[in-house]
Design a protein around this motif. Sequence first.
Motif, PDB file in Angstrom:
ATOM      1  N   SER A  10      -3.926  -2.406   0.064  1.00  0.00           N
ATOM      2  CA  SER A  10      -4.352  -1.029  -0.205  1.00  0.00           C
ATOM      3  C   SER A  10      -3.142  -0.168  -0.552  1.00  0.00           C
ATOM      4  CB  SER A  10      -5.054  -0.446   1.014  1.00  0.00           C
ATOM      5  OG  SER A  10      -4.121  -0.271   2.076  1.00  0.00           O
ATOM      6  N   ILE A  11      -3.404   1.058  -1.018  1.00  0.00           N
ATOM      7  CA  ILE A  11      -2.314   1.967  -1.350  1.00  0.00           C
ATOM      8  C   ILE A  11      -1.456   2.250  -0.120  1.00  0.00           C
ATOM      9  CG2 ILE A  11      -1.732   4.287  -2.146  1.00  0.00           C
ATOM     10  CD1 ILE A  11      -2.694   2.430  -4.360  1.00  0.00           C
ATOM     11  N   SER A  12      -2.087   2.497   1.023  1.00  0.00           N
ATOM     12  CA  SER A  12      -1.299   2.801   2.227  1.00  0.00           C
ATOM     13  C   SER A  12      -0.437   1.606   2.639  1.00  0.00           C
ATOM     14  CB  SER A  12      -2.225   3.215   3.372  1.00  0.00           C
ATOM     15  OG  SER A  12      -3.115   2.166   3.724  1.00  0.00           O
ATOM     16  N   GLN A  13      -0.971   0.402   2.514  1.00  0.00           N
ATOM     17  CA  GLN A  13      -0.174  -0.786   2.832  1.00  0.00           C
ATOM     18  C   GLN A  13       0.985  -0.945   1.862  1.00  0.00           C
ATOM     19  OE1 GLN A  13      -3.921  -3.313   2.966  1.00  0.00           O
ATOM     20  NE2 GLN A  13      -2.630  -4.440   4.393  1.00  0.00           N
ATOM     21  N   ARG A  14       0.728  -0.681   0.565  1.00  0.00           N
ATOM     22  CA  ARG A  14       1.783  -0.791  -0.447  1.00  0.00           C
ATOM     23  C   ARG A  14       2.922   0.188  -0.156  1.00  0.00           C
ATOM     24  NH1 ARG A  14      -0.266  -2.422  -6.044  1.00  0.00           N
ATOM     25  NH2 ARG A  14      -1.923  -3.890  -5.582  1.00  0.00           N
ATOM     26  N   VAL A  15       2.561   1.386   0.274  1.00  0.00           N
ATOM     27  CA  VAL A  15       3.588   2.376   0.591  1.00  0.00           C
ATOM     28  C   VAL A  15       4.527   1.840   1.667  1.00  0.00           C
ATOM     29  CG1 VAL A  15       3.991   4.628   1.659  1.00  0.00           C
ATOM     30  CG2 VAL A  15       2.246   4.391  -0.119  1.00  0.00           C
ATOM     31  N   ILE A  16       3.960   1.283   2.730  1.00  0.00           N
ATOM     32  CA  ILE A  16       4.793   0.774   3.824  1.00  0.00           C
ATOM     33  C   ILE A  16       5.614  -0.416   3.365  1.00  0.00           C
ATOM     34  CG2 ILE A  16       4.797  -0.097   6.185  1.00  0.00           C
ATOM     35  CD1 ILE A  16       3.909   2.846   5.769  1.00  0.00           C
ATOM     36  N   GLU A  17       4.985  -1.339   2.618  1.00  0.00           N
ATOM     37  CA  GLU A  17       5.716  -2.511   2.107  1.00  0.00           C
ATOM     38  C   GLU A  17       6.920  -2.072   1.271  1.00  0.00           C
ATOM     39  OE1 GLU A  17       5.232  -5.866   2.247  1.00  0.00           O
ATOM     40  OE2 GLU A  17       3.238  -6.124   3.135  1.00  0.00           O
ATOM     41  N   LEU A  18       6.699  -1.120   0.357  1.00  0.00           N
ATOM     42  CA  LEU A  18       7.768  -0.719  -0.559  1.00  0.00           C
ATOM     43  C   LEU A  18       8.812   0.147   0.124  1.00  0.00           C
ATOM     44  CD1 LEU A  18       5.547  -0.131  -3.702  1.00  0.00           C
ATOM     45  CD2 LEU A  18       7.377  -1.824  -3.497  1.00  0.00           C
ATOM     46  N   CYS A  19       8.396   0.981   1.070  1.00  0.00           N
ATOM     47  CA  CYS A  19       9.386   1.780   1.806  1.00  0.00           C
ATOM     48  C   CYS A  19      10.305   0.888   2.633  1.00  0.00           C
ATOM     49  CB  CYS A  19       8.681   2.794   2.703  1.00  0.00           C
ATOM     50  SG  CYS A  19       7.993   4.203   1.799  1.00  0.00           S
ATOM     51  N   GLN A  20       9.776  -0.223   3.142  1.00  0.00           N
ATOM     52  CA  GLN A  20      10.595  -1.163   3.910  1.00  0.00           C
ATOM     53  C   GLN A  20      11.735  -1.741   3.090  1.00  0.00           C
ATOM     54  OE1 GLN A  20       7.395  -3.127   7.054  1.00  0.00           O
ATOM     55  NE2 GLN A  20       8.181  -4.344   5.379  1.00  0.00           N
ATOM     56  N   ILE A  21      11.528  -1.917   1.774  1.00  0.00           N
ATOM     57  CA  ILE A  21      12.558  -2.538   0.946  1.00  0.00           C
ATOM     58  C   ILE A  21      13.331  -1.514   0.122  1.00  0.00           C
ATOM     59  CG2 ILE A  21      11.244  -4.684   0.834  1.00  0.00           C
ATOM     60  CD1 ILE A  21      10.676  -3.972  -2.149  1.00  0.00           C
ATOM     61  N   ALA A  22      13.002  -0.223   0.273  1.00  0.00           N
ATOM     62  CA  ALA A  22      13.800   0.824  -0.359  1.00  0.00           C
ATOM     63  C   ALA A  22      15.130   0.948   0.380  1.00  0.00           C
ATOM     64  CB  ALA A  22      13.050   2.148  -0.326  1.00  0.00           C
ATOM     65  N   HIS A  23      16.088   1.577  -0.254  1.00  0.00           N
ATOM     66  CA  HIS A  23      17.368   1.811   0.420  1.00  0.00           C
ATOM     67  C   HIS A  23      17.119   2.674   1.649  1.00  0.00           C
ATOM     68  CE1 HIS A  23      21.436   3.213   1.223  1.00  0.00           C
ATOM     69  NE2 HIS A  23      21.880   2.241   0.436  1.00  0.00           N
ATOM     70  N   PRO A  24      17.779   2.369   2.787  1.00  0.00           N
ATOM     71  CA  PRO A  24      17.549   3.144   4.013  1.00  0.00           C
ATOM     72  C   PRO A  24      17.690   4.654   3.845  1.00  0.00           C
ATOM     73  CG  PRO A  24      18.841   1.187   4.498  1.00  0.00           C
ATOM     74  CD  PRO A  24      18.693   1.234   3.012  1.00  0.00           C
TER      75      PRO A  24
END
Length: 629
Positions: free
Chosen positions: A403-417
Motif C-alpha cells: 500500500s501507499i503507507s507501506q511504501r512510504v515506510i519502506e522508502l523512508c528506511q532507505i533514504a539518507h538518515p
Amino acid sequence: MMKNDNVLKSKYVTAEEAIGKIKNGSQIFIGSGCGEPQHLIHTLVMNNNLDDIMIFQMLAHTLADYLGDEVFLQRFSVKLFFVPVNMQQAAFEGKVDYIPTYLSQLPQLLRNKQIVIDTVLIQISPPDVFGIASLGVSVDVTLEAVRSAKTVIAQINPRMPRTHGDGFLHVNDIDYLVPFEEELIFIGPETVDEETARRIAQYVKELVDDGSTLQVGYGHMPYALLPYFNDKNDLGIHTHMISDGFIPLIKQGVITNKHKNFMTDRAVATFCMGSRIAYDYIDNNIQFYFGTADWVNTPGIIGKNDNFISISSALEVDLTGQVCSDSVGRQFFSGTGDQANFIRGATLSKGGLSIIALPSTAKGGQVSRIVATLSAGAGVATLRADVNFVVTEFGIAQLKGKSISQRVIELCQIAHPDFRESLIEDAKKNHYIFPDQLPPLAEDLIFIEEYKSRITLKNLKTLSVRPLLPSDEIAYRNFFYSLEEETVYLRFFHAVTTFSRKMAQEHWANMDYRKNISLIGTVQNRGNKEIVAIGTYAKMDEKWAEVAFVVREDYQGQGVATYIFRELERVAATNGFEGFIATTLPENLSMINLCKKCFSSTDITENEEEVVIRMKFSKPDRTSSGQDS
C-alpha cells in the motif's frame, strides 16, 4: 548473390562523394552510440552545400562538437531519442530536440513511416569473401533504419568488431561504401563514489541468486555494481548494452550463460559501448548475440528468461514508488530507453524480479533522491504499479503489492538518515500515512547487516534471520494472527486477541538495534517471505537483557528456536551484554528446556506463577557470525 565486380567497385567512393549525393531538405538517420561513423559525420557537417537537413540519432556523440556553432544550428536540425551527458545543456537551451520513445518501439516508427528517413549513415566491419559485413557494436535500431532508408552510406572500418546475431548486411543492400579506418568512440565508466557503490552492491547481491539472468540498465550506477558480482556463479546476460564491466566477469567464469533457459550459452544485447576491452572481446565471438531492439527489449521476449533480474537506475523515486530516470525537473538528462520494458519483462519471468538501484542523495548529499513528490516537470519513466525493489546504500525497499503507507515506510528506511524525518512529515501532509507514524531511526544502520544470517532447517527450508524493521508491520501482524491461542498465551502470559497499530508503534519506539532489538526468522513461500519466528531482547541494566521469542507451530521442532536464541546471544554479546533473563510460565517446559540446552550456566528461580531463568554468556566477547550454518 553479389553484383558484378564493376557494379561493386562503383560503390566504393570517398566520404565527400557519398555525402555529395545527399539533397537539401533530407532526413538523415545516423548510426548510434560507439557505432556512429565519425568520418561521415564530419564530412556531412563540412559540406557547405547542404542545408535544411534533419538528423535523427539514438545515442549521439560526435555532433556535440558542433552544437556551439550557430551556422551548424541554422543548417541542421538535430532530433535525439536519448540525451547524452555532453548534450544535456544543449537540449535545455533548445539547440537539439528530444523525442521520447522506447528504444524497442523506434524500429516500428521507422517501418510505419511515422519517422521518414531518406539517408542513413552507418559504420560496418569489412565485408567477408561473400560480401557480408556486420553492424558491429550497434545493431539496436540501426538495422531497421537501413531497411527503411532510400539511400544507405556505410563507412567500412577495420576496427569495427564483427558481431554475431541480427546485424549482418550484404554489400548489395548498401549504396555507397566509404573505406576509412579510425578508432571507435570509447565510453569509459563515469566516476561514482566507491563506498556508495559497494554498499548498494551489497544489498543488490542479496536479491541475485546464482544462475540468474541479468539486465544491467544504462547509467553509471548499475555498471558500477558489476565488479562486486565476482563471487556469484553462472550468471546469464540478456540486456540492451554490453560494456567493459561484463568482460572480467565472463573471463572469471562468473557469467557463463549456461543456465539460461532461453538463448542458452549466449549473452544477448542490442549494442556495445565501452573501449577496446569490450570491442576486441566481442569481435567474432559466438558467445554474444546482438539482436534488434524490437526483439531483445520487448517484455514478451525478456520474460522467456527464467529467473530474470532487471537492474536499472533512477534520478528520483517518490514516496509512492514513481520513478523518474530521464530528467531533473524540466531538464532532460537521458531518455526513456526501455527501463519499463525490462521491468515488465521481469514480472513475466518465472522467478524474475526488478531492482531500481540509486544513491540516496545527489549534489554532495544536499538533495535526497527519495522525494515526497517528483520535481516539477519530471517525467515518470516507470509507473508505481511496476516497481518492485528499490535499493540505496541504506538498504532494500520492497514495493510490489504494498500500500501507499507501506511504501512510504519502506522508502523512508532507505533514504539518507538526514532526510527521513522530513520525508515522514511530508508524507503526513500528503495524507499518505497515519498521523502517529514514527519516522525510521535517523541513523545509518549499516551495522545491522552483521546481524543477518541463515540456516537450512530440518525440513530443508532456508531460514533467513535479520532485524525487524518498521516496514515489517503487516508481516509482523500476519505472524501474530497465524499463531495458535496457546502459543500466544505462553508468550504473553495472557490471552492477546488483537495486534494493533498502536502496539506495533510502541515496539518500534523502543528499538535501537543495540540495547533493544528483535530478530525475525523468515522463509520463502511462493515468492513471499513469511515471518515464522521472532526473538527479542531488551536492556534491563548494563549487563543483563530480558529475552523472549516465539516460533510458529508448524516450524517448531525444526531447530528454529535454538538458532535464533544463539543469534540473539551473538548480537547481545557484541553490544556489551553478559547474559539474558527470561521469564516464562511453569508449564512452558519447552522454553525452560531450551534455556538449559543453550546455556551451560543457568540460574532458575521458580514459584507457582512464573519461572525466572538467568543465563550467563559463556563468552561475553563472542562476535562470530552464524551465517550459512
